[in-house]
Design a protein around this motif. Structure first.
Motif, mmCIF file in Angstrom:
data_model
loop_
_atom_site.group_PDB
_atom_site.id
_atom_site.type_symbol
_atom_site.label_atom_id
_atom_site.label_comp_id
_atom_site.label_asym_id
_atom_site.label_seq_id
_atom_site.Cartn_x
_atom_site.Cartn_y
_atom_site.Cartn_z
ATOM 1 N N ASP A 50 0.831 -1.199 0.000
ATOM 2 C CA ASP A 50 0.000 0.000 0.000
ATOM 3 C C ASP A 50 0.867 1.251 0.000
ATOM 4 N N THR A 51 1.935 1.190 0.795
ATOM 5 C CA THR A 51 2.862 2.312 0.945
ATOM 6 C C THR A 51 4.266 1.776 1.155
ATOM 7 N N ILE A 52 5.254 2.378 0.530
ATOM 8 C CA ILE A 52 6.656 2.050 0.806
ATOM 9 C C ILE A 52 7.203 3.098 1.757
ATOM 10 N N LEU A 53 7.677 2.643 2.906
ATOM 11 C CA LEU A 53 8.159 3.549 3.942
ATOM 12 C C LEU A 53 9.674 3.750 3.904
ATOM 13 N N MET A 54 10.407 2.714 3.474
ATOM 14 C CA MET A 54 11.862 2.780 3.554
ATOM 15 C C MET A 54 12.478 1.826 2.543
ATOM 16 N N THR A 55 13.515 2.272 1.873
ATOM 17 C CA THR A 55 14.315 1.422 1.000
ATOM 18 C C THR A 55 15.783 1.637 1.351
ATOM 19 N N LYS A 56 16.500 0.530 1.560
ATOM 20 C CA LYS A 56 17.911 0.628 1.936
ATOM 21 C C LYS A 56 18.738 -0.380 1.146
ATOM 22 N N GLN A 57 19.721 0.102 0.420
ATOM 23 C CA GLN A 57 20.672 -0.739 -0.298
ATOM 24 C C GLN A 57 21.997 -0.724 0.459
ATOM 25 N N SER A 58 22.475 -1.899 0.865
ATOM 26 C CA SER A 58 23.713 -1.944 1.642
ATOM 27 C C SER A 58 24.924 -2.121 0.737
ATOM 28 N N HIS A 59 26.097 -1.826 1.292
ATOM 29 C CA HIS A 59 27.329 -1.957 0.521
ATOM 30 C C HIS A 59 27.705 -3.409 0.301
ATOM 31 N N ARG A 60 27.044 -4.332 0.990
ATOM 32 C CA ARG A 60 27.292 -5.764 0.827
ATOM 33 C C ARG A 60 26.240 -6.443 -0.047
ATOM 34 N N GLY A 61 25.394 -5.666 -0.707
ATOM 35 C CA GLY A 61 24.471 -6.232 -1.680
ATOM 36 C C GLY A 61 23.089 -6.561 -1.171
ATOM 37 N N THR A 64 16.728 -3.832 1.356
ATOM 38 C CA THR A 64 15.594 -3.924 2.265
ATOM 39 C C THR A 64 14.545 -2.899 1.875
ATOM 40 N N ILE A 65 13.320 -3.378 1.681
ATOM 41 C CA ILE A 65 12.180 -2.504 1.389
ATOM 42 C C ILE A 65 11.123 -2.772 2.453
ATOM 43 N N THR A 66 10.748 -1.751 3.190
ATOM 44 C CA THR A 66 9.731 -1.892 4.237
ATOM 45 C C THR A 66 8.554 -0.977 3.910
ATOM 46 N N GLY A 67 7.365 -1.515 4.068
ATOM 47 C CA GLY A 67 6.163 -0.736 3.800
ATOM 48 C C GLY A 67 4.966 -1.328 4.498
ATOM 49 N N LEU A 68 3.794 -0.910 4.083
ATOM 50 C CA LEU A 68 2.551 -1.396 4.661
ATOM 51 C C LEU A 68 1.792 -2.216 3.633
ATOM 52 N N LYS A 70 -2.007 -4.026 3.611
ATOM 53 C CA LYS A 70 -3.251 -4.102 4.369
ATOM 54 C C LYS A 70 -3.063 -3.450 5.736
ATOM 55 N N GLN A 71 -2.323 -2.337 5.714
ATOM 56 C CA GLN A 71 -2.069 -1.483 6.875
ATOM 57 C C GLN A 71 -1.200 -2.128 7.957
ATOM 58 N N LEU A 72 -0.506 -3.198 7.611
ATOM 59 C CA LEU A 72 0.418 -3.839 8.541
ATOM 60 C C LEU A 72 1.840 -3.779 7.978
ATOM 61 N N PRO A 73 2.848 -3.536 8.839
ATOM 62 C CA PRO A 73 4.232 -3.454 8.359
ATOM 63 C C PRO A 73 4.722 -4.794 7.797
ATOM 64 N N VAL A 74 5.386 -4.728 6.658
ATOM 65 C CA VAL A 74 5.986 -5.886 6.005
ATOM 66 C C VAL A 74 7.318 -5.446 5.411
ATOM 67 N N SER A 75 8.315 -6.320 5.486
ATOM 68 C CA SER A 75 9.609 -6.033 4.849
ATOM 69 C C SER A 75 9.903 -7.078 3.777
ATOM 70 N N ILE A 76 10.536 -6.619 2.728
ATOM 71 C CA ILE A 76 11.011 -7.486 1.647
ATOM 72 C C ILE A 76 12.517 -7.303 1.588
ATOM 73 N N VAL A 77 13.267 -8.400 1.726
ATOM 74 C CA VAL A 77 14.724 -8.292 1.804
ATOM 75 C C VAL A 77 15.366 -9.194 0.755
ATOM 76 N N ALA A 78 16.116 -8.602 -0.156
ATOM 77 C CA ALA A 78 16.887 -9.349 -1.141
ATOM 78 C C ALA A 78 18.286 -9.573 -0.590
ATOM 79 N N ILE A 79 18.736 -10.835 -0.619
ATOM 80 C CA ILE A 79 19.987 -11.180 0.056
ATOM 81 C C ILE A 79 21.072 -11.704 -0.871
ATOM 82 N N GLY A 80 20.772 -11.882 -2.164
ATOM 83 C CA GLY A 80 21.738 -12.545 -3.021
ATOM 84 C C GLY A 80 21.597 -14.055 -2.902
ATOM 85 N N MET A 81 22.697 -14.778 -3.028
ATOM 86 C CA MET A 81 22.621 -16.236 -3.075
ATOM 87 C C MET A 81 23.515 -16.903 -2.030
#
Length: 297
Positions: A50-61, A64-68, A70-81
């Motif tokens: 619904d909303t993206i609150l924060m996006t963070k790209q780290s120097h190690r690849g 992290t994308i955190t948002g809402l 259905k009005q609940l906080p959820v994070s999506i984290v890409a980690i590589g392999m």
């Protein structure tokens, strides 16, 4: 290179509490997490928020994308392999989030069961490890070129939620269940033949099927995720488990039919399957009670 000074060699965090590899701090990561390997997949899943609150790209690849949702906080984290990246992610996320964690891995895999074709979804009831036995290649007394590690179960409740939502989302005919083999490489430890290196893996898949008759897929992360969830019981192992985990894997490589997924199929199934996983997460944790405070995050 790191952008901030770390304050410890054993538990490195910056002065404002950012972890060294993932580079997130308190208030930036939710208790509800979908983790993927590919950052493009993370961005695709974030389109459902619904909303993206924060996006963070780290120097190690790590992304992290955190948002809402259905009005609940959820994070999506890409980690590589690979298992080390999963280890960094789970441990450093645990450092900065209060309350229990529910983590669903949404990744790709190679199917090793009949019927599961490219684009289908395999949900892991558990995962076992496959690692190269380096001593075998230098010591004639070593029997096996690969070590198979015991299965670790996924969280039953979270897994059943994933199954229910996935069946509704993509259809029962496209959903399979079984155990997942977590290899330490894409090539040798998954039994892929090659002409350039001596891998001694000709009979590896037959051995896997014999020792784990329910084996359905091969990939490189879920065993570490399930293991860390099982041992998330404090330093002395005497605290309640604080991490629960499940996995849903899209078949990219049909090892039985020797076919590989098309980019269009990958995009289509990511859109539908990720929506099912988001629904599973918010139904598993329907309120913020006992979780990291959303206010001020």
């Amino acid at each position: 290179m790191p952008e901030e000074q770390m304050n410890s060699a054993n538990r490195p965090t910056s002065l404002d509490g950012r972890t060294y590899h993932v580079e997130t701090k308190r208030g930036e990561v939710s208790n509800r997490i979908i983790t993927v390997g590919d950052p493009q997949r993370a961005h695709a899943i974030s389109q459902h928020l619904d909303t993206i609150l924060m996006t963070k790209q780290s120097h190690r690849g790590f992304l992290t994308i955190t948002g809402l949702y259905k009005q609940l906080p959820v994070s999506i984290v890409a980690i590589g392999m690979g298992s080390p990246m999963m280890d960094f992610f789970v441990r450093e996320t645990r450092m900065v989030v209060d309350g229990p964690l529910a983590i669903i891995r949404f990744g790709s895999c190679g199917s090793i069961i009949s019927g599961a074709q490219t684009g289908d979804i395999i949900i892991g009831d558990g995962a076992f490890g496959i690692t190269r036995n380096y001593a075998y290649f230098d010591d004639a007394s070593e029997k096996d070129a690969y070590v198979l590690w015991p299965n670790v179960d996924a969280d039953t409740l979270l897994t059943e939620g994933v199954v229910n939502e996935m069946v509704q989302g993509v259809g029962a005919q496209r959903v399979f269940r079984g155990l997942v083999g977590n290899a330490d490489s894409f090539y040798g430890s998954q039994g892929r033949p090659g002409a350039d290196f001596y891998d001694a893996n000709e009979g590896l898949l037959d051995r896997v099927r014999k020792e784990f008759p329910q084996a359905a897929a091969l990939e490189m992360e879920s065993h570490m995720l399930f293991h860390l969830a099982r041992v998330s019981t404090g330093r002395k192992g005497d605290e309640p488990q604080s991490v629960r985990a499940a996995c849903a894997l899209m078949v990219f490589a049909d090892r039985e039919g020797n076919s590989f997924i098309s980019p269009e199929m990958s995009r289509q199934m990511t859109k539908v399957a990720s929506l099912a996983l988001l629904d599973a997460l918010v139904k598993d944790m329907p309120t913020q009670a006992g979780l990291h405070p959303a206010e001020g995050s």
